[in-house]
Design a protein around this motif. Sequence first.
Motif, PDB file in Angstrom:
ATOM      1  N   ALA A  54       1.112  -1.187  -0.005  1.00 49.12           N
ATOM      2  CA  ALA A  54      -0.077  -0.048   0.159  1.00 49.12           C
ATOM      3  C   ALA A  54       1.037   1.421  -0.001  1.00 49.12           C
ATOM      4  N   GLY A  55       1.830   1.507   0.793  1.00 54.98           N
ATOM      5  CA  GLY A  55       2.845   2.357   0.845  1.00 54.98           C
ATOM      6  C   GLY A  55       3.583   2.569  -0.538  1.00 54.98           C
ATOM      7  N   MET A  56       4.084   1.608  -0.852  1.00 56.36           N
ATOM      8  CA  MET A  56       4.968   1.655  -2.176  1.00 56.36           C
ATOM      9  C   MET A  56       3.985   1.901  -3.368  1.00 56.36           C
ATOM     10  N   ALA A  57       2.916   1.380  -3.292  1.00 57.52           N
ATOM     11  CA  ALA A  57       1.691   2.191  -4.512  1.00 57.52           C
ATOM     12  C   ALA A  57       1.752   3.375  -4.653  1.00 57.52           C
ATOM     13  N   LYS A  58       1.959   4.407  -3.599  1.00 59.88           N
ATOM     14  CA  LYS A  58       1.813   5.880  -3.480  1.00 59.88           C
ATOM     15  C   LYS A  58       3.422   6.358  -3.783  1.00 59.88           C
ATOM     16  N   VAL A  59       4.473   5.682  -3.418  1.00 58.62           N
ATOM     17  CA  VAL A  59       5.690   6.079  -3.736  1.00 58.62           C
ATOM     18  C   VAL A  59       6.020   7.126  -4.866  1.00 58.62           C
ATOM     19  N   GLY A  60       5.481   6.680  -6.109  1.00 52.95           N
ATOM     20  CA  GLY A  60       5.445   7.702  -7.515  1.00 52.95           C
ATOM     21  C   GLY A  60       4.823   8.922  -7.107  1.00 52.95           C
ATOM     22  N   LYS A  61       3.740   8.867  -6.751  1.00 55.96           N
ATOM     23  CA  LYS A  61       2.898  10.122  -6.487  1.00 55.96           C
ATOM     24  C   LYS A  61       3.683  10.981  -5.373  1.00 55.96           C
ATOM     25  N   LEU A  62       4.295  10.318  -4.355  1.00 58.30           N
ATOM     26  CA  LEU A  62       5.053  10.854  -3.364  1.00 58.30           C
ATOM     27  C   LEU A  62       6.264  11.703  -3.913  1.00 58.30           C
ATOM     28  N   LEU A  95       5.981  21.093   3.612  1.00 58.16           N
ATOM     29  CA  LEU A  95       5.494  19.898   2.793  1.00 58.16           C
ATOM     30  C   LEU A  95       6.605  19.058   2.164  1.00 58.16           C
ATOM     31  N   GLN A  96       7.442  19.946   1.660  1.00 58.83           N
ATOM     32  CA  GLN A  96       8.665  19.065   1.053  1.00 58.83           C
ATOM     33  C   GLN A  96       9.392  18.327   1.928  1.00 58.83           C
ATOM     34  N   THR A  97       9.581  18.948   3.242  1.00 59.93           N
ATOM     35  CA  THR A  97      10.280  18.048   4.119  1.00 59.93           C
ATOM     36  C   THR A  97       9.635  16.899   4.690  1.00 59.93           C
ATOM     37  N   ASN A  98       8.395  17.005   4.927  1.00 64.04           N
ATOM     38  CA  ASN A  98       7.551  15.824   5.127  1.00 64.04           C
ATOM     39  C   ASN A  98       7.588  14.801   4.082  1.00 64.04           C
ATOM     40  N   LEU A  99       7.235  15.303   2.894  1.00 65.38           N
ATOM     41  CA  LEU A  99       7.199  14.306   1.649  1.00 65.38           C
ATOM     42  C   LEU A  99       8.779  13.487   1.745  1.00 65.38           C
ATOM     43  N   LYS A 100       9.628  14.215   1.759  1.00 67.16           N
ATOM     44  CA  LYS A 100      10.872  13.646   1.789  1.00 67.16           C
ATOM     45  C   LYS A 100      11.195  12.514   2.943  1.00 67.16           C
ATOM     46  N   LYS A 101      10.877  13.092   4.310  1.00 69.26           N
ATOM     47  CA  LYS A 101      10.907  12.096   5.398  1.00 69.26           C
ATOM     48  C   LYS A 101       9.965  10.857   5.243  1.00 69.26           C
ATOM     49  N   ALA A 102       8.723  11.049   4.625  1.00 69.29           N
ATOM     50  CA  ALA A 102       7.998   9.799   4.366  1.00 69.29           C
ATOM     51  C   ALA A 102       8.502   9.049   3.205  1.00 69.29           C
ATOM     52  N   ASP A 103       9.262   9.419   2.170  1.00 72.51           N
ATOM     53  CA  ASP A 103      10.075   8.749   1.182  1.00 72.51           C
ATOM     54  C   ASP A 103      11.099   8.203   1.812  1.00 72.51           C
ATOM     55  N   ASP A 104      11.868   8.621   2.575  1.00 71.54           N
ATOM     56  CA  ASP A 104      13.053   8.085   3.466  1.00 71.54           C
ATOM     57  C   ASP A 104      12.738   7.212   4.039  1.00 71.54           C
ATOM     58  N   ALA A 146       1.015  12.781   4.144  1.00 72.45           N
ATOM     59  CA  ALA A 146       2.012  13.609   3.556  1.00 72.45           C
ATOM     60  C   ALA A 146       1.151  14.104   2.175  1.00 72.45           C
ATOM     61  N   LEU A 147       0.642  12.919   1.515  1.00 74.68           N
ATOM     62  CA  LEU A 147      -0.006  12.977   0.092  1.00 74.68           C
ATOM     63  C   LEU A 147      -1.258  13.734   0.276  1.00 74.68           C
ATOM     64  N   GLN A 148      -1.838  13.640   1.567  1.00 75.04           N
ATOM     65  CA  GLN A 148      -3.132  14.539   1.705  1.00 75.04           C
ATOM     66  C   GLN A 148      -2.723  15.943   1.903  1.00 75.04           C
ATOM     67  N   GLN A 149      -1.670  16.170   2.650  1.00 76.02           N
ATOM     68  CA  GLN A 149      -1.295  17.519   2.598  1.00 76.02           C
ATOM     69  C   GLN A 149      -0.840  18.172   1.504  1.00 76.02           C
ATOM     70  N   ALA A 150      -0.197  17.421   0.561  1.00 78.77           N
ATOM     71  CA  ALA A 150       0.340  17.966  -0.956  1.00 78.77           C
ATOM     72  C   ALA A 150      -1.059  18.184  -1.745  1.00 78.77           C
ATOM     73  N   ASP A 151      -2.022  17.307  -1.643  1.00 81.75           N
ATOM     74  CA  ASP A 151      -3.323  17.559  -2.439  1.00 81.75           C
ATOM     75  C   ASP A 151      -3.950  18.938  -1.736  1.00 81.75           C
ATOM     76  N   SER A 152      -3.914  19.001  -0.609  1.00 77.56           N
ATOM     77  CA  SER A 152      -4.233  20.393  -0.126  1.00 77.56           C
ATOM     78  C   SER A 152      -3.688  21.571  -0.549  1.00 77.56           C
ATOM     79  N   LEU A 153      -2.179  21.459  -0.354  1.00 76.07           N
ATOM     80  CA  LEU A 153      -1.362  22.628  -0.502  1.00 76.07           C
ATOM     81  C   LEU A 153      -1.182  22.879  -2.398  1.00 76.07           C
ATOM     82  N   LEU A 154      -0.865  21.852  -2.926  1.00 69.03           N
ATOM     83  CA  LEU A 154      -0.550  21.950  -4.340  1.00 69.03           C
ATOM     84  C   LEU A 154      -1.826  22.543  -5.145  1.00 69.03           C
ATOM     85  N   LYS A 155      -2.900  22.187  -4.578  1.00 69.13           N
ATOM     86  CA  LYS A 155      -4.030  22.525  -5.395  1.00 69.13           C
ATOM     87  C   LYS A 155      -4.574  23.908  -5.347  1.00 69.13           C
ATOM     88  N   ARG A 156      -3.955  24.581  -4.768  1.00 67.02           N
ATOM     89  CA  ARG A 156      -3.986  26.017  -4.430  1.00 67.02           C
ATOM     90  C   ARG A 156      -4.325  26.861  -5.584  1.00 67.02           C
TER      91      ARG A 156
END
Length: 156
Positions: A54-62, A95-104, A146-156
Amino acid sequence: MSRFIIALVTIGLFVGACNDASQGEPATHKNGYAPVLKTREDSLFHEVMKGHDAGMAKVGKLRKNIAETTHQLDSLGKLPVKKIDAAYKEALVNLQTNLKKADDEMDNWMQQFKLDSLADNKELRVKYLEGEKEKVAAVKEHIFSALQQADSLLKR
């Protein structure tokens, strides 16, 4: 004649492989594989792998969102200081820090997970898998958050 025999054997192998699904068990994966969960160890391992998948399925989007935040921050850096929305820039940096941390976290978990750890000691293996189930669940949730946060912020 030899082409006919080769074709016949190839077709036979192909049909045999296609019909090699677990007998009478429902398929739970796209490839037709249905795990046989007979023990607590089997069930835990299956749960760990489901969390991983489930996590790996979202890594591309991350990673796509990491690139997008980098792009947005680069664009903001080209603007005059007076025109930069400081709160938006700070949100992008966070957001960028959070996304990178999740990926790491996913990368680190995968590197540390030992597929056959303690295979000769079932009791310790169950404890190991229970811990790994919790770890991968936390990683998966961080990715989703992190993806939910990105969806909220990047849709601005």
